[in-house]
Design an enzyme around this catalytic site. Structure first.
Site, PDB file in Angstrom:
ATOM      1  NE  ARG A  74       3.985  -9.150   1.951  1.00  0.00           N
ATOM      2  CZ  ARG A  74       2.710  -8.934   2.299  1.00  0.00           C
ATOM      3  NH1 ARG A  74       2.358  -8.947   3.574  1.00  0.00           N
ATOM      4  NH2 ARG A  74       1.795  -8.716   1.375  1.00  0.00           N
ATOM      5  NE  ARG A 143       0.604  -9.332   8.339  1.00  0.00           N
ATOM      6  CZ  ARG A 143      -0.100  -9.412   7.223  1.00  0.00           C
ATOM      7  NH1 ARG A 143       0.173  -8.614   6.208  1.00  0.00           N
ATOM      8  NH2 ARG A 143      -1.077 -10.279   7.110  1.00  0.00           N
ATOM      9  CE  LYS A 206      -3.370  -7.640   6.872  1.00  0.00           C
ATOM     10  NZ  LYS A 206      -3.419  -7.079   5.504  1.00  0.00           N
ATOM     11  CE  LYS A 208       0.163  -4.419   7.509  1.00  0.00           C
ATOM     12  NZ  LYS A 208      -0.298  -3.851   6.224  1.00  0.00           N
ATOM     13  CB  CYS A 427      -1.109  -1.746  -4.265  1.00  0.00           C
ATOM     14  SG  CYS A 427      -2.571  -2.011  -5.284  1.00  0.00           S
ATOM     15  CB  CYS A 433      -3.468  -8.642  -5.799  1.00  0.00           C
ATOM     16  SG  CYS A 433      -4.492  -8.390  -4.334  1.00  0.00           S
ATOM     17  CB  CYS A 472      -9.242  -3.560  -3.942  1.00  0.00           C
ATOM     18  SG  CYS A 472      -8.306  -4.172  -2.521  1.00  0.00           S
ATOM     19  CB  CYS A 476      -1.590  -2.682  -0.457  1.00  0.00           C
ATOM     20  SG  CYS A 476      -2.629  -4.056   0.089  1.00  0.00           S
TER      21      CYS A 476
HETATM   22 FE1  SRM Z   1      -1.579  -5.390   1.581  1.00  0.00          FE
HETATM   23  C1  SRM Z   1      -3.831  -7.901   1.483  1.00  0.00           C
HETATM   24  C2  SRM Z   1       0.007  -6.623  -1.075  1.00  0.00           C
HETATM   25  C3  SRM Z   1       1.008  -3.317   2.223  1.00  0.00           C
HETATM   26  C4  SRM Z   1      -3.561  -3.561   3.677  1.00  0.00           C
HETATM   27  N1  SRM Z   1      -1.837  -7.028   0.433  1.00  0.00           N
HETATM   28  C5  SRM Z   1      -2.804  -7.969   0.586  1.00  0.00           C
HETATM   29  C6  SRM Z   1      -2.555  -9.147  -0.359  1.00  0.00           C
HETATM   30  C7  SRM Z   1      -1.732 -10.154   0.389  1.00  0.00           C
HETATM   31  C8  SRM Z   1      -3.804  -9.777  -1.003  1.00  0.00           C
HETATM   32  C9  SRM Z   1      -4.429 -10.939  -0.301  1.00  0.00           C
HETATM   33  O1  SRM Z   1      -4.707 -10.891   0.906  1.00  0.00           O
HETATM   34  O2  SRM Z   1      -4.704 -11.915  -1.002  1.00  0.00           O
HETATM   35  C10 SRM Z   1      -1.728  -8.437  -1.458  1.00  0.00           C
HETATM   36  C11 SRM Z   1      -0.780  -9.319  -2.273  1.00  0.00           C
HETATM   37  C12 SRM Z   1      -0.640  -8.768  -3.667  1.00  0.00           C
HETATM   38  C13 SRM Z   1       0.409  -9.422  -4.471  1.00  0.00           C
HETATM   39  O3  SRM Z   1       0.059 -10.062  -5.494  1.00  0.00           O
HETATM   40  O4  SRM Z   1       1.576  -9.293  -4.149  1.00  0.00           O
HETATM   41  C14 SRM Z   1      -1.118  -7.304  -0.672  1.00  0.00           C
HETATM   42  N2  SRM Z   1       0.228  -5.130   0.805  1.00  0.00           N
HETATM   43  C15 SRM Z   1       0.662  -5.665  -0.366  1.00  0.00           C
HETATM   44  C16 SRM Z   1       1.960  -5.030  -0.816  1.00  0.00           C
HETATM   45  C17 SRM Z   1       2.890  -5.979  -1.533  1.00  0.00           C
HETATM   46  C18 SRM Z   1       1.608  -3.813  -1.680  1.00  0.00           C
HETATM   47  C19 SRM Z   1       2.725  -3.237  -2.509  1.00  0.00           C
HETATM   48  O5  SRM Z   1       2.423  -2.953  -3.664  1.00  0.00           O
HETATM   49  O6  SRM Z   1       3.835  -3.054  -2.044  1.00  0.00           O
HETATM   50  C20 SRM Z   1       2.481  -4.519   0.544  1.00  0.00           C
HETATM   51  C21 SRM Z   1       3.302  -5.536   1.288  1.00  0.00           C
HETATM   52  C22 SRM Z   1       3.735  -5.004   2.611  1.00  0.00           C
HETATM   53  C23 SRM Z   1       4.735  -5.856   3.327  1.00  0.00           C
HETATM   54  O7  SRM Z   1       5.845  -5.997   2.821  1.00  0.00           O
HETATM   55  O8  SRM Z   1       4.414  -6.341   4.413  1.00  0.00           O
HETATM   56  C24 SRM Z   1       1.158  -4.290   1.278  1.00  0.00           C
HETATM   57  N3  SRM Z   1      -1.283  -3.781   2.804  1.00  0.00           N
HETATM   58  C25 SRM Z   1      -0.175  -2.986   2.830  1.00  0.00           C
HETATM   59  C26 SRM Z   1      -0.453  -1.779   3.528  1.00  0.00           C
HETATM   60  C27 SRM Z   1       0.510  -0.612   3.689  1.00  0.00           C
HETATM   61  C28 SRM Z   1       1.291  -0.648   4.970  1.00  0.00           C
HETATM   62  O9  SRM Z   1       1.178  -1.597   5.745  1.00  0.00           O
HETATM   63  O10 SRM Z   1       2.017   0.313   5.220  1.00  0.00           O
HETATM   64  C29 SRM Z   1      -1.774  -1.844   3.939  1.00  0.00           C
HETATM   65  C30 SRM Z   1      -2.556  -0.728   4.665  1.00  0.00           C
HETATM   66  C31 SRM Z   1      -2.173  -0.597   6.090  1.00  0.00           C
HETATM   67  C32 SRM Z   1      -2.964  -1.524   6.948  1.00  0.00           C
HETATM   68  O11 SRM Z   1      -2.582  -2.682   7.094  1.00  0.00           O
HETATM   69  O12 SRM Z   1      -4.004  -1.106   7.457  1.00  0.00           O
HETATM   70  C33 SRM Z   1      -2.281  -3.112   3.484  1.00  0.00           C
HETATM   71  N4  SRM Z   1      -3.365  -5.704   2.468  1.00  0.00           N
HETATM   72  C34 SRM Z   1      -4.039  -4.791   3.237  1.00  0.00           C
HETATM   73  C35 SRM Z   1      -5.341  -5.321   3.550  1.00  0.00           C
HETATM   74  C36 SRM Z   1      -6.426  -4.610   4.386  1.00  0.00           C
HETATM   75  C37 SRM Z   1      -6.219  -4.856   5.837  1.00  0.00           C
HETATM   76  C38 SRM Z   1      -7.362  -4.361   6.673  1.00  0.00           C
HETATM   77  O13 SRM Z   1      -7.143  -4.016   7.819  1.00  0.00           O
HETATM   78  O14 SRM Z   1      -8.496  -4.324   6.205  1.00  0.00           O
HETATM   79  C39 SRM Z   1      -5.419  -6.583   2.913  1.00  0.00           C
HETATM   80  C40 SRM Z   1      -6.614  -7.548   2.931  1.00  0.00           C
HETATM   81  C41 SRM Z   1      -6.718  -8.283   4.218  1.00  0.00           C
HETATM   82  O15 SRM Z   1      -5.856  -8.277   5.072  1.00  0.00           O
HETATM   83  O16 SRM Z   1      -7.772  -8.918   4.368  1.00  0.00           O
HETATM   84  C42 SRM Z   1      -4.165  -6.775   2.232  1.00  0.00           C
HETATM   85 FE1  SF4 Z   2      -4.370  -6.165  -3.800  1.00  0.00          FE
HETATM   86 FE2  SF4 Z   2      -6.089  -4.337  -2.989  1.00  0.00          FE
HETATM   87 FE3  SF4 Z   2      -3.737  -4.595  -1.789  1.00  0.00          FE
HETATM   88 FE4  SF4 Z   2      -3.815  -3.592  -4.178  1.00  0.00          FE
HETATM   89  S1  SF4 Z   2      -4.780  -2.674  -2.380  1.00  0.00           S
HETATM   90  S2  SF4 Z   2      -2.392  -5.201  -3.491  1.00  0.00           S
HETATM   91  S3  SF4 Z   2      -5.452  -4.701  -5.095  1.00  0.00           S
HETATM   92  S4  SF4 Z   2      -5.326  -6.093  -1.772  1.00  0.00           S
END
Ligand code: SRM
Ligand code: SF4
Length: 558
Positions: A74, A143, A206, A208, A427, A433, A472, A476
Site C-alpha cells: 500500500r 497512516r 493504527k 487515521k 472492500c 484479504c 467482515c 474497510c
Molecule cells: Fe482495512 C484490515 C483493506 C480501509 C478497518 N484492511 C485490513 C486488511 C489489511 C486485512 C488484514 O489486516 O489482514 C485488508 C487488506 C485487504 C486486501 O487484500 O487488500 C484491508 N482497508 C482495506 C482497504 C484496501 C479496503 C478497500 O477496499 O479499499 C482500505 C485501505 C485503506 C488505506 O489505503 O489505508 C481499508 N480499513 C479501512 C477503513 C476505512 C477508512 O479508514 O476510512 C477501515 C475502517 C475505519 C477504521 O480504521 O476504523 C478499516 N481494516 C480495518 C480493520 C479494523 C480496525 C479496527 O479498529 O478494528 C482491520 C483489521 C485490523 O486492523 O485488525 C483492517
Molecule cells: Fe478484509 Fe474485512 Fe477489510 Fe473487507 S472489511 S478488506 S474483508 S478486513
C-alpha cells in the site's frame, strides 16, 4: 489486582530495533515464499501485508504445498494526489510485479496485490523512484491522511492539501529501518535511531486522520481517529473543527467492540493544528490500551477516559485552547462524476471506478486506458475515499483528447450509472484479504445488478443511496455509514444494516442478521416499496427509514 500482560505485538515492536526485526534477512531466505510471523507484523509499518491466495489455499493444502504466499503493498500518497509521471511509474510496477492491477482504496491511495517475496525489494525501490513511499501506510502509526477532493473548489482543495501534507510529514516515523531494508541505506546502530513522537513501541494501534471540506463529507470525516472539518470563509481557511475517536472496526460476536463516530471537541486555528494533533496522538500513545488490541483504538481510549477528560488533556498537552466548534453543514457524501469547472477556470473529470480496481480483464482495459490518459495529462490525478478518481486541472483545450480516451477504454461508465451504483463502496475481501468472511468486491457487481432491478421496479433507479459492502465486520468500506450496508459473516451470508444518513453523520443499525442473498433482496424489496410510496420530496433513503420508524436510529452494537 493482577495486571493484564501486554499484547504480544507490543513485545514484537519493543524487540524490533525500530521496526527492523529480521525482515532484511528473511527476504533473502529462498526456502519459503513467506516471512516469519513476527516480521509480518513489522512489515505492516513498511506498508506491506503478507497474504496468500485464498482461492487456491485448500487445493495447495491437499497437494501439501505451502500456501501461495504473496504480498500486498500500500502506498502512502497523502490526499490521494498523484502526478501523471508518478501514475506511469506506479502503473508500470503493477504490470511488472503485481497480479491484480492497481487498486484504489477507501483511503485514496493505491494497493498492489500478489507481489512475491523475491520481488518485494525491487518493488519498494520502484515506489521510491516514483517519488513515493509506503512507510506507515499500515501499522500502529498515523497512516495515509485523507481529504476532500471536491473538484468544484480547487482553491479550497489547495488550502487543505497543504495541511494534509504537513500532518502527514509531521507524523512520519523517523526510523531508518525503511531506507536500510528496502532502499540500500547504510545500517545504523540502534542508538542512532529515535522516534521523538512515537517512542520505540509506536502507537497501541493504527491511527487515521481525515479532513473534510463542507458541504461534502466525501472522506467520512467522523470515521477517523482524528477528523478535521475545514472552516473556510471568503476563500480563507479560518481553522478546523476537531473530532476525536472515530473508527469503524468491530469484531463479530464481541459486543465490547463497536463502530463509533468521532466526538466534536472544538475548533483550532491553522497555526495550532499540529500541536493539537500531536497532543491527540501522544495521548493515545500514553493512554491507549496496549493489552488488548481489540480495544486499542483511540475510540476506546476516549470512551474509557471520557470526552471531557480528553478535551482537557488535549488543551493541557498542546498548550492551545479548543474553542467552541464553528457552525458547518454537510449536505452530501459520495463523489461527483463528469466534468466540472473550478473557480480558476480549469476542468476536472470525475470517473467511476468499480470498487477502485483498475485491471485489464474480461474485455475491459481500464488500466491501459488510465495509462494512456496519464501519458497526455498535464494536470494531476486525485483518488477519492470512495475508490473513484478525478482527472484534475485540465485545460479546456485538452478535454476532447481525454474524453476520447475515456470513451475508447470504457471509462465512461459514470454516464449511465444508477443512483446506487454511483454511491457504492466494496472492500477488497476475497481472495487476498486474510480476514474476509464473505465476498465483497467480487460480489458487488452481482448484487448491484439485482438491486438495480428492484429499484427500477419501484421507480427508484436514480435514487442516490449509499451502499457499503464489507467482507467482515472490520468495516474497510465504512459500512456502518451506509444507508444500506452488507457486512460479511460467512460465505454468502451478511448482516443487513440500514438507516445511516447521506452525510456520514449518523450510523446505521442492524436490520437483519446473518442472512443470505434471497433474504437480503426480499427485505430490501419491501423497504424500497415503502420508500417509493411514502418518501417526502428530496428525502434520503436512510432518513426516510428513520422518520417512518422502519428502523430506530440509535448507536448500534454489532
Ligand atoms: Fe482495512 C484490515 C483493506 C480501509 C478497518 N484492511 C485490513 C486488511 C489489511 C486485512 C488484514 O489486516 O489482514 C485488508 C487488506 C485487504 C486486501 O487484500 O487488500 C484491508 N482497508 C482495506 C482497504 C484496501 C479496503 C478497500 O477496499 O479499499 C482500505 C485501505 C485503506 C488505506 O489505503 O489505508 C481499508 N480499513 C479501512 C477503513 C476505512 C477508512 O479508514 O476510512 C477501515 C475502517 C475505519 C477504521 O480504521 O476504523 C478499516 N481494516 C480495518 C480493520 C479494523 C480496525 C479496527 O479498529 O478494528 C482491520 C483489521 C485490523 O486492523 O485488525 C483492517
Ligand atoms: Fe478484509 Fe474485512 Fe477489510 Fe473487507 S472489511 S478488506 S474483508 S478486513
Amino acid at each position: 489486582m493482577s495486571i493484564s500482560p501486554l499484547s504480544p505485538l507490543e513485545d514484537i515492536k519493543a524487540a524490533s530495533n525500530f521496526l527492523r526485526g529480521t525482515i532484511a534477512r528473511e527476504l533473502e531466505n529462498p526456502v519459503t515464499g513467506a516471512i516469519p510471523e513476527s516480521d509480518t507484523k513489522l512489515l505492516k509499518f513498511h506498508g506491506s501485508y503478507m497474504q496468500d491466495d485464498r482461492d487456491i489455499r485448500e487445493e495447495r493444502r491437499k497437494q501439501k504445498l505451502e500456501p501461495a504466499y504473496a504480498f500486498m503493498v500500500r502506498a502512502r500518497l497523502p490526499g490521494g494526489v498523484v502526478s501523471p509521471a508518478q501514475w506511469l511509474a506506479l502503473d508500470a510496477l503493477a504490470s511488472r510485479y503485481a497480479t491484480r492491477g492497481l487498486r484504489i482504496t477507501t483511503r485514496q491511495t493505491f494497493q498492489w496485490h500478489g507481489i512475491v517475496k523475491r520481488d518485494l525489494r525491487a518493488f519498494m525501490q520502484g515506489i521510491r523512484d516514483a517519488r513515493a513511499t509506503t512507510i506507515a501506510a499500515c501499522g500502529d502509526v498515523n497512516r495515509q491522511v485523507v481529504s476532500a477532493v471536491n473538484p468544484h473548489l480547487s482553491s479550497q482543495h489547495a488550502l487543505v492539501q497543504e495541511w494534509v501534507l504537513r500532518l502527514s510529514n509531521h507524523f512520519l516515523p523517523r526510523t531508518r529501518a525503511y531506507a536500510e531494508i528496502w532502499l540500500g541505506g547504510e545500517q545504523v546502530s540502534e542508538a542512532l535511531d529515535e522516534e521523538p513522537i512515537y517512542g520505540a513501541t509506536y502507537l497501541p494501534r493504527k491511527f487515521k486522520i481525515g479532513i473534510a471540506i463542507p458541504p461534502t463529507n466525501d472522506c467520512d470525516v467522523f470515521a477517523n481517529d482524528l477528523g478535521l472539518i475545514a472552516i473556510i470563509e471568503g476563500g480563507a481557511l479560518l481553522g478546523f473543527n476537531v473530532a476525536v475517536g472515530g473508527g469503524m472496526g468491530a469484531t463479530a460476536g464481541d459486543p465490547t467492540t463497536y463502530p463509533r463516530l468521532g466526538s466534536l471537541m472544538g475548533f483550532v486555528a491553522p497555526d495550532d493544528l499540529i500541536a493539537v494533533a500531536e497532543a491527540v496522538v501522544t495521548l493515545q500513545r500514553d493512554h491507549g490500551n496496549r493489552q488488548a488490541r481489540q480495544h486499542a483504538r483511540l475510540k476506546y481510549t476516549v470512551d474509557r477516559l471520557g470526552v471531557d477528560w480528553f478535551r482537557e488533556q488535549i488543551q493541557a498537552r498542546s498548550g492551545r485552547t479548543l474553542h467552541a466548534p464553528r457552525p458547518y453543514r454537510f449536505e452530501r457524501n459520495g463523489d461527483r462524476y463528469g466534468w466540472s469547472q473550478g473557480e480558476d477556470g480549469r476542468w476536472h473529470l470525475g470517473l467511476y471506478i468499480a470498487s477502485g480496481r483498475l485491471w485489464d480483464r474480461e474485455g475491459l482495459r481500464l488500466q491501459t486506458g488510465m495509462r494512456e490518459i496519464a501519458r497526455i495529462l498535464k494536470g494531476e490525478f486525485r483518488m477519492t475515499c470512495n475508490q473513484n478518481l478525478v482527472i484534475a486541472n485540465v485545460d479546456e483545450a485538452d478535454r476532447p483528447a481525454i474524453d476520447a480516451l475515456v470513451e475508447d477504454y470504457g471509462l465512461d461508465g459514470y454516464r449511465e450509472q444508477s443512483g446506487i451504483r454511483r454511491h457504492h463502496i466494496a472492500c477488497v475481501a476475497l481472495p487476498t484479504c486474510g480476514l474476509a468472511m464473505a465476498e465483497s468486491e467480487r460480489y458487488a457487481p452481482v448484487l448491484l445488478a439485482k438491486l438495480e432491478a428492484l429499484l427500477e421496479k419501484h421507480g427508484l433507479a436514480d435514487a442516490p443511496i449509499l451502499l457499503r459492502i464489507s467482507g467482515c465486520p472490520n468495516g474497510c468500506s465504512r459500512p456502518y455509514l451506509g444507508e444500506i450496508a452488507l457486512v460479511g459473516r460467512a460465505l454468502g451470508r451478511y448482516d443487513l444494516r440500514l438507516g445511516a444518513d447521506f452525510t456520514g453523520e449518523r450510523m446505521n443499525v442492524l436490520y437483519r442478521e446473518n442472512i443470505d442473498e434471497a433474504a437480503i433482496l426480499s427485505s430490501l424489496d419491501a423497504v424500497f416499496e415503502q420508500y417509493a410510496a411514502r418518501r417526502e420530496s428530496g428525502e434520503g433513503f436512510g432518513d426516510f427509514l428513520v422518520r417512518t420508524q422502519a428502523i430506530t436510529a440509535h448507536t448500534p452494537t454489532v
